[in-house]
Design a protein around this motif. Structure first.
Motif, mmCIF file in Angstrom:
data_model
loop_
_atom_site.group_PDB
_atom_site.id
_atom_site.type_symbol
_atom_site.label_atom_id
_atom_site.label_comp_id
_atom_site.label_asym_id
_atom_site.label_seq_id
_atom_site.Cartn_x
_atom_site.Cartn_y
_atom_site.Cartn_z
ATOM 1 N N UNK A 169 49.546 80.207 28.247
ATOM 2 C CA UNK A 169 49.633 79.482 26.967
ATOM 3 C C UNK A 169 50.768 78.466 27.042
ATOM 4 N N UNK A 170 50.467 77.211 26.711
ATOM 5 C CA UNK A 170 51.478 76.154 26.677
ATOM 6 C C UNK A 170 51.622 75.652 25.252
ATOM 7 N N UNK A 171 52.834 75.761 24.718
ATOM 8 C CA UNK A 171 53.094 75.376 23.338
ATOM 9 C C UNK A 171 53.323 73.880 23.195
ATOM 10 N N UNK A 172 53.511 73.462 21.948
ATOM 11 C CA UNK A 172 53.682 72.045 21.618
ATOM 12 C C UNK A 172 54.811 71.379 22.378
ATOM 13 N N UNK A 173 55.938 72.105 22.554
ATOM 14 C CA UNK A 173 57.086 71.506 23.252
ATOM 15 C C UNK A 173 56.748 71.257 24.732
ATOM 16 N N UNK A 174 55.953 72.147 25.335
ATOM 17 C CA UNK A 174 55.594 72.000 26.761
ATOM 18 C C UNK A 174 54.676 70.802 27.000
ATOM 19 N N UNK A 175 53.908 70.430 25.973
ATOM 20 C CA UNK A 175 52.961 69.310 26.148
ATOM 21 C C UNK A 175 53.378 68.093 25.317
ATOM 22 N N UNK A 176 54.698 68.014 25.033
ATOM 23 C CA UNK A 176 55.168 66.957 24.121
ATOM 24 C C UNK A 176 54.955 65.545 24.672
ATOM 25 N N UNK A 177 55.027 65.395 26.006
ATOM 26 C CA UNK A 177 54.899 64.034 26.586
ATOM 27 C C UNK A 177 53.718 64.000 27.558
ATOM 28 N N UNK A 178 53.063 62.826 27.697
ATOM 29 C CA UNK A 178 51.885 62.747 28.575
ATOM 30 C C UNK A 178 52.148 63.203 30.004
ATOM 31 N N UNK A 179 53.375 62.903 30.531
ATOM 32 C CA UNK A 179 53.655 63.273 31.925
ATOM 33 C C UNK A 179 53.713 64.791 32.126
ATOM 34 N N UNK A 228 50.636 66.648 34.033
ATOM 35 C CA UNK A 228 50.598 66.744 35.487
ATOM 36 C C UNK A 228 51.438 67.948 35.962
ATOM 37 N N UNK A 229 52.597 68.143 35.328
ATOM 38 C CA UNK A 229 53.455 69.294 35.689
ATOM 39 C C UNK A 229 52.749 70.612 35.375
ATOM 40 N N UNK A 230 52.101 70.654 34.220
ATOM 41 C CA UNK A 230 51.385 71.883 33.841
ATOM 42 C C UNK A 230 50.228 72.128 34.807
ATOM 43 N N UNK A 237 46.141 75.784 24.902
ATOM 44 C CA UNK A 237 47.148 74.745 24.613
ATOM 45 C C UNK A 237 47.312 74.519 23.117
ATOM 46 N N UNK A 238 48.548 74.125 22.755
ATOM 47 C CA UNK A 238 48.859 73.672 21.393
ATOM 48 C C UNK A 238 48.762 72.149 21.349
ATOM 49 N N UNK A 239 48.925 71.608 20.160
ATOM 50 C CA UNK A 239 48.970 70.156 19.986
ATOM 51 C C UNK A 239 50.285 69.615 20.533
ATOM 52 N N UNK A 240 50.272 68.358 20.969
ATOM 53 C CA UNK A 240 51.470 67.739 21.572
ATOM 54 C C UNK A 240 52.603 67.600 20.545
ATOM 55 N N UNK A 272 40.781 67.815 10.358
ATOM 56 C CA UNK A 272 41.774 66.860 10.845
ATOM 57 C C UNK A 272 42.771 67.523 11.799
ATOM 58 N N UNK A 273 43.415 68.606 11.378
ATOM 59 C CA UNK A 273 44.508 69.145 12.212
ATOM 60 C C UNK A 273 44.000 69.785 13.504
ATOM 61 N N UNK A 274 42.750 70.230 13.508
ATOM 62 C CA UNK A 274 42.220 70.833 14.738
ATOM 63 C C UNK A 274 42.083 69.794 15.858
ATOM 64 N N UNK A 275 42.159 68.527 15.496
ATOM 65 C CA UNK A 275 42.090 67.447 16.489
ATOM 66 C C UNK A 275 43.279 67.518 17.457
ATOM 67 N N UNK A 276 44.452 67.922 16.962
ATOM 68 C CA UNK A 276 45.660 67.948 17.795
ATOM 69 C C UNK A 276 45.460 68.724 19.085
ATOM 70 N N UNK A 277 44.888 69.905 18.985
ATOM 71 C CA UNK A 277 44.690 70.745 20.172
ATOM 72 C C UNK A 277 43.587 70.186 21.079
ATOM 73 N N UNK A 278 42.636 69.468 20.487
ATOM 74 C CA UNK A 278 41.578 68.845 21.323
ATOM 75 C C UNK A 278 42.166 67.773 22.206
ATOM 76 N N UNK A 279 43.164 67.069 21.697
ATOM 77 C CA UNK A 279 43.810 66.032 22.512
ATOM 78 C C UNK A 279 44.465 66.689 23.726
ATOM 79 N N UNK A 280 45.213 67.758 23.489
ATOM 80 C CA UNK A 280 45.911 68.434 24.596
ATOM 81 C C UNK A 280 44.940 68.996 25.628
ATOM 82 N N UNK A 281 43.878 69.645 25.147
ATOM 83 C CA UNK A 281 42.967 70.319 26.099
ATOM 84 C C UNK A 281 42.269 69.305 26.999
ATOM 85 N N UNK A 282 41.872 68.164 26.430
ATOM 86 C CA UNK A 282 41.144 67.196 27.256
ATOM 87 C C UNK A 282 42.087 66.498 28.231
ATOM 88 N N UNK A 283 43.322 66.193 27.789
ATOM 89 C CA UNK A 283 44.285 65.563 28.707
ATOM 90 C C UNK A 283 44.617 66.500 29.858
#
Ligand code: ASP
Ligand code: MG
Length: 257
Positions: free
Chosen positions: A7-17, A20-22, A40-43, A69-80
Motif C-alpha cells: 500500500x502506497x499512501x498519498x505522501x508516497x505518490x505526491x510527485x510524478x517522479x 518510477x521509484x515505487x 494506491x491513494x490519491x497523489x 468526483x473524489x474517487x478520481x484521485x486514486x484512478x490517477x495514481x493507479x494508472x500512472x
C-alpha cells in the motif's frame, strides 16, 4: 509462493517522479512474492483539492456526485503507476475499486466494506501481472461508486489481503513506522518495532494518522499481519502489527454484513 499486498499512501505518490521509484520497489518485492497486489491513494493533497473544487460549485454537494468526483484521485495514481511499471518492462493492470470487487454499503462518503469479489485481481495475478487497485473506493450492491471515508485506502489494502489470503500488507509511509506520538511534532517520541492489534488500535484511535484504525480492526478480525515501513528506506525494519502466533485459517470477515 504467497501473495503480498503493498500500500502506497498519498505522501508516497505526491510527485510524478515517485511512480518510477515505487515501480522499482514493486519489482524488488516481486522477486520474493510471485503474486503482488498494490493499493494506491490519491497523489498528495488531491482528495482535499477535489473536495474544495466540489464546494466551489455547490456548498453542500450531493454525496453521490462527490464520491464520483473524489474517487478520481486514486484512478490517477493507479494508472500512472501501471504506466511506470510498463516502462520498466513489467505488465501491470490498474483496476478501480468496483473492478476489483470491493463491495460496500451504500452510504456515500462513509461506506463500509461488506464483501470482496476479486475475480479480476486474481485473473491479473494468474496472468503474471501486477494488479494495481485504487484505494478508498468501492461499489454498492446497487452499482453506485462509493468511498470509504478519509484514509480509507488502508482499509482497501487490508480487505483485499484478507480476500486473497495474502501473507501480509506492507504499508509504505513517509515515517519510519509507528511512534507513540507524531514524530514530526515530537522527534523524541517512542518508536514501536512491534505492536499487538489492541495497542495499535489504541494508538491510531488516539489520533496517530499513520494508519486508518478501521484497517487495524479488520486485520485483527482476520489475524492478518501488517508491516509499516518507510518509503524512502524500505530496508529498515519498520513496525510490525499482529498477534504473537497466527490462529488457524478462518473464512474472511469484512467490516459489516
Ligand atoms: N485519498 C483519500 C484521502 O485522502 C484516501 C486515502 O488517502 O487513503 O482520504
Ligand atoms: Mg489521501
Amino acid at each position: 509462493m504467497k501473495t503480498l499486498v503493498l500500500k502506497f499512501g498519498g505522501a508516497s505518490v505526491a510527485k510524478p517522479e515517485r511512480f518510477s521509484q515505487i515501480a522499482d520497489l514493486i519489482l524488488e518485492r516481486s522477486h520474493h512474492y510471485k503474486k503482488v497486489v498494490v493499493v494506491v491513494s490519491a497523489m498528495g493533497n488531491m482528495t482535499d483539492e477535489l473536495l474544495t473544487l466540489a464546494r466551489e460549485v455547490h456548498p453542500s454537494p450531493p454525496k453521490r456526485e462527490q464520491d464520483m468526483l473524489v474517487s478520481v484521485g486514486e484512478r490517477i495514481s493507479m494508472s500512472l503507476l501501471a504506466m511506470a511499471l510498463d516502462l520498466k518492462g513489467k505488465v501491470a493492470v490498474s483496476l478501480t475499486g468496483s473492478q476489483a470487487g470491493i463491495i460496500t454499503t451504500s452510504n456515500h462518503a462513509e461506506a463500509k466494506i461488506i464483501d470482496v469479489r476479486p475475480h479480476r485481481v486474481l485473473k491479473a495475478l494468474e496472468e503474471g501481472k501486477i494488479a494495481i487497485v485504487a484505494g478508498f473506493q468501492g461499489v454498492s450492491r446497487e452499482g453506485e461508486v462509493t468511498t470509504l471515508g478519509r484514509g480509507g485506502s488502508d482499509t482497501t489494502a487490508v480487505a483485499l489481503a484478507v480476500a486473497l489470503g495474502a501473507e501480509k500488507v506492507e504499508f509504505y509511509k513517509d515515517v519510519p513506522g509507528i511512534f507513540a506520538e507524531d514524530p514530526k511534532k515530537n522527534p523524541a517520541a517512542e518508536f514501536y518495532s512491534t505492536l499487538d492489534y489492541t495497542r495499535a488500535l489504541e494508538i491510531t484511535q488516539k489520533g496517530a494518522k499513520v494508519l486508518q484504525s478501521r484497517c487495524i480492526d479488520l486485520a485483527a478480525k482476520n489475524n492478518l499481519p501488517l508491516h509499516v515501513l518507510p518509503f524512502s528506506r524500505p530496508k529498515e525494519s519498520g513496525t510490525w502489527i499482529g498477534r504473537l502466533c497466527r490462529a488457524s485459517a478462518q473464512s474472511p470477515v469484512y467490516e459489516e454484513g
